[in-house]
Design a protein around this motif. Structure first.
Motif, short mmCIF file in Angstrom:
data_model
loop_
_atom_site.label_atom_id
_atom_site.label_comp_id
_atom_site.label_asym_id
_atom_site.label_seq_id
_atom_site.Cartn_x
_atom_site.Cartn_y
_atom_site.Cartn_z
N GLY A 260 49.06 30.00 9.33
CA GLY A 260 48.25 28.60 9.21
C GLY A 260 49.32 27.48 9.73
N GLY A 261 50.20 27.62 10.50
CA GLY A 261 51.14 26.88 10.89
C GLY A 261 50.95 26.05 12.10
N ASP A 262 51.63 25.41 13.01
CA ASP A 262 51.62 24.65 14.02
C ASP A 262 52.31 25.53 15.10
OD1 ASP A 262 51.31 23.08 16.21
OD2 ASP A 262 53.00 21.82 15.57
N VAL A 263 51.48 26.31 15.94
CA VAL A 263 52.02 27.29 17.01
C VAL A 263 52.87 26.63 18.00
CG1 VAL A 263 50.69 29.16 16.83
CG2 VAL A 263 50.09 27.27 18.47
N GLU A 264 52.82 25.27 18.18
CA GLU A 264 53.52 24.30 19.07
C GLU A 264 54.82 24.18 18.42
OE1 GLU A 264 52.64 23.80 22.20
OE2 GLU A 264 50.70 24.93 21.82
N SER A 265 55.08 24.34 17.46
CA SER A 265 56.46 24.10 16.72
C SER A 265 57.36 25.01 17.37
CB SER A 265 56.36 23.90 15.11
OG SER A 265 55.98 25.10 14.76
N VAL A 266 56.63 26.36 17.69
CA VAL A 266 57.77 27.29 18.15
C VAL A 266 58.14 27.09 19.59
CG1 VAL A 266 57.90 29.90 18.50
CG2 VAL A 266 56.34 28.82 16.62
N LYS A 267 59.48 26.82 19.79
CA LYS A 267 59.97 26.52 20.80
C LYS A 267 60.67 27.52 21.68
CE LYS A 267 58.79 22.38 20.27
NZ LYS A 267 57.44 22.01 20.78
N GLY A 268 60.47 27.83 22.95
CA GLY A 268 60.80 28.90 23.82
C GLY A 268 62.15 28.95 23.98
N GLU A 269 62.98 27.76 23.98
CA GLU A 269 64.40 27.76 24.31
C GLU A 269 65.17 28.15 23.12
OE1 GLU A 269 63.01 23.47 22.92
OE2 GLU A 269 62.31 25.17 24.59
N VAL A 270 64.20 28.18 22.01
CA VAL A 270 65.21 28.90 20.70
C VAL A 270 65.35 30.59 21.28
CG1 VAL A 270 64.92 29.72 18.30
CG2 VAL A 270 64.29 27.19 19.03
N PHE A 271 64.54 31.01 21.88
CA PHE A 271 64.55 32.61 22.06
C PHE A 271 65.06 32.94 23.22
CE2 PHE A 271 60.81 31.51 19.66
CZ PHE A 271 61.19 32.16 18.42
N TYR A 272 65.10 32.14 24.52
CA TYR A 272 65.73 32.26 25.74
C TYR A 272 66.41 31.05 26.12
CZ TYR A 272 66.44 33.79 30.53
OH TYR A 272 67.31 34.18 31.67
N PRO A 273 67.66 31.30 26.42
CA PRO A 273 68.54 32.34 26.96
C PRO A 273 69.34 33.10 25.63
CG PRO A 273 69.64 30.61 27.67
CD PRO A 273 68.43 30.02 27.01
N ALA A 274 68.98 32.27 24.35
CA ALA A 274 69.80 32.69 23.25
C ALA A 274 69.70 34.38 22.92
CB ALA A 274 69.41 31.95 21.89
N LEU A 275 68.44 34.91 22.90
CA LEU A 275 68.55 36.32 22.52
C LEU A 275 68.70 37.37 23.82
CD1 LEU A 275 65.32 36.19 20.41
CD2 LEU A 275 67.80 36.19 19.81
N ALA A 276 69.01 36.63 25.10
CA ALA A 276 69.21 37.69 26.12
C ALA A 276 70.12 38.62 26.03
CB ALA A 276 69.35 36.72 27.50
N PRO A 277 71.33 38.22 25.37
CA PRO A 277 72.38 39.38 25.27
C PRO A 277 71.85 40.50 24.27
CG PRO A 277 73.28 37.22 25.09
CD PRO A 277 71.71 36.98 25.13
#
Length: 75
Positions: free
Chosen positions: A57-74
C-alpha cells in the motif's frame, strides 16, 4: 516464454506454488551469453521492490532506480 526487449529476446518464466499455506512466486530469467547480469539483476531488484511497495500500500514512486543501479552491479 520469450519476450522481445530493446536488448534482444529474453527467456522469462514464472512459477507459482503453495506449501503449508505459504504461497511462493518464482521469477525465472534465463541469461544468454551476451546478457550482462550486472545490469539485469539490479533492474529485477528495482521492479520487485516496486511490487512489494504496491502490495504493502505504499508509494511505488518512492522506490528510486539509482538505489539499485549501479550500486548493486558488483553483486
Amino acid at each position: 516464454m520469450n519476450v522481445e526487449t530493446e536488448q534482444g529476446a529474453w527467456a522469462l518464466g514464472i512459477e507459482l506454488s503453495r506449501r503449508s499455506g505459504t504461497k511462493k512466486i518464482r521469477f525465472i530469467h534465463e541469461l544468454g551469453p551476451s546478457d550482462d547480469p550486472s545490469t539485469i539483476g539490479p533492474g529485477w531488484e528495482y521492479y520487485l521492490h516496486r511490487l512489494l511497495m504496491h502490495l504493502e500500500g505504499g508509494d511505488v514512486e518512492s522506490v528510486k532506480g539509482e538505489v539499485f543501479y549501479p550500486a548493486l552491479a558488483p553483486a
